[in-house]
Design an enzyme around this catalytic site. Sequence first.
Site, PDB file in Angstrom:
ATOM      1  N   GLY A  28      -6.656 -12.727   5.264  1.00 52.74           N
ATOM      2  CA  GLY A  28      -7.768 -13.128   6.112  1.00 52.74           C
ATOM      3  C   GLY A  28      -8.292 -14.516   5.810  1.00 52.74           C
ATOM      4  O   GLY A  28      -8.555 -15.312   6.729  1.00 52.74           O
ATOM      5  N   ASP A  52     -13.717  -6.752   7.044  1.00 50.80           N
ATOM      6  CA  ASP A  52     -13.535  -5.361   6.608  1.00 50.80           C
ATOM      7  C   ASP A  52     -12.230  -5.250   5.836  1.00 50.80           C
ATOM      8  O   ASP A  52     -11.433  -4.346   6.033  1.00 50.80           O
ATOM      9  CB  ASP A  52     -13.518  -4.429   7.828  1.00 50.80           C
ATOM     10  CG  ASP A  52     -13.602  -2.963   7.425  1.00 50.80           C
ATOM     11  OD1 ASP A  52     -14.002  -2.681   6.286  1.00 50.80           O
ATOM     12  OD2 ASP A  52     -13.252  -2.097   8.251  1.00 50.80           O
ATOM     13  N   ASN A  81       0.799  -1.215   0.000  1.00 54.77           N
ATOM     14  CA  ASN A  81       0.000   0.000   0.000  1.00 54.77           C
ATOM     15  C   ASN A  81       0.838   1.274   0.000  1.00 54.77           C
ATOM     16  O   ASN A  81       1.974   1.288   0.473  1.00 54.77           O
ATOM     17  CB  ASN A  81      -0.884   0.040   1.263  1.00 54.77           C
ATOM     18  CG  ASN A  81      -1.989  -0.981   1.255  1.00 54.77           C
ATOM     19  OD1 ASN A  81      -2.873  -0.948   0.416  1.00 54.77           O
ATOM     20  ND2 ASN A  81      -1.943  -1.906   2.198  1.00 54.77           N
TER      21      ASN A  81
END
Length: 533
Positions: free
Chosen positions: A357, A374, A248
Amino acid sequence: MNHRPILKNKFYLYLTEFFSGVSVMAVELGASRLLAPYFSSSQIVWTIIIGTIMIALALGNLWGGRTADKNPDTDRLYRRLLIAAVWIAAIPVLGKYVILGISGALVLTVNTNFLVIAAFCACMVIFVFPCFLLGTVTPSLVKYTVDSLEDNGKTVGTLGACNTVGSILGTFLPTFVTIPAVGTAVTFLLFSGILLAIGLIYFLSSKVRWKTCLAAAVLFALCAAFGHNGSFAFWEDELTYEGESVYNYLQVKETEDRTILSTNVLFGVQSVRMKEEGLTGMYYDYALAAPVMAGLSNREAGAVLVLGNGTGTFAHQCSAYFPGVQVEGVEIDDKITDLAYEYFDMSPEVKVTTYDGRAYLQTVDTTYDVIQVDAYQDITIPFQMSSTEFFTLVREHLNPGGVMVVNLNMHSDGEGSINQSLCDTIASVFPYVCTVDVPGTTNRELFAAVDGDPLQWLAENRTGLAQADLAAQMDRVAQNLAPYTGGAHILTDDQAPVELLGMGAIDNLIQEELAYYQEIYREEGLSGLLSRF
């Protein structure tokens, strides 16, 4: 053909081929990092990058071969390398301004597919020309290195191997070494510097074209001076932190009442930490209905898992409002976890695992009372966390009476929208599903359970909450919470076009926000638009 002394044993030609392969892949990977803060790093953006660079290389191959046949002069090739080197070095200095200029122009004129068109135009303007020049290297070198038909296969094969090995190195070095260590801007400068050195050594070894070499060196030095520490969000003058990780672009910003993490320059807040204890005013407050539904407000113990922990906003809220709860987080980007401890006061009692996840759920047998999903990659949902197979895995890790809460980041209604697809998919796995919109945002919270209705559980458990602000928030949730009936838009591991669906939803949001200004531009022109500011 010029017979420069440096080319007597052809080694330098092979070296040129090797480093051109290195540079093409480094530019491609650097392009993804340059564009990601503005357009995301989705598969769509990657497709645009790869496609435009392949177009440039193909055109370079054609033109390079024809010019080499007409004028087999190695000086022409190495001049092109100097130009490519300077252009690539200028990308950290000018690239962000080009991106915003193109985006600003398209905002006023494009009504659909804004992000796709803007990303494509930015790629064409910024990256096509240097990659076109690098595309001329291979056919030119074939012309310069093949002496006879007897060994042409060996020579061409050696050139191809040099280019391929260089491309391999150019793939791994930026991703695992230079970008995490020194950032995107310096990565562009490093690999453009290699191209510059190849060209300079060629000319200076023969003591020719020294003015050309001097001009290239000066321009490169200027780019290095002004481009190595530039901010992606150059209009922000008080950022607490700006940096990059393997996954990121990361930006931390302070306001009077909160600390904010963003992974995209132009829009979006990924995590927030309130400087005073209490509710955030964001979707996390609505997600707190999940532990209430699961009865954790009436118990002294419980387990919550947050997939996509970010800087721990939801984890912190759960710990604050449900003191007996054990909270775990899963976050794929360890740099975000580091920022969570440094800037967001995440409690060390929250166990955070650096993992994907879905992969994490496949490796553990632990079950939970609440699982929050999320996980977003920039502005889109990872496809592997949107399918029936994934939600089945989540269901298997819920305790009896457990609740899954999913943050749907984009309001998008209508047949085949991303929200409908996600809701239909979840409803095919969970018999009880309900949703609530978060006022003033683009978020929608979805609650799902196996052995009871979350809507009914909320009605039963929200009475008698000790904290007045939490009780009032649960009243707001209850007033707007509605059951969801599933449909036929099911996402699977085999077919989950969440990026296309997500881009469509974002495109609609952008157009809704900008419709007013586009109308002014159409009626009054640019002067009328500027008069409004």
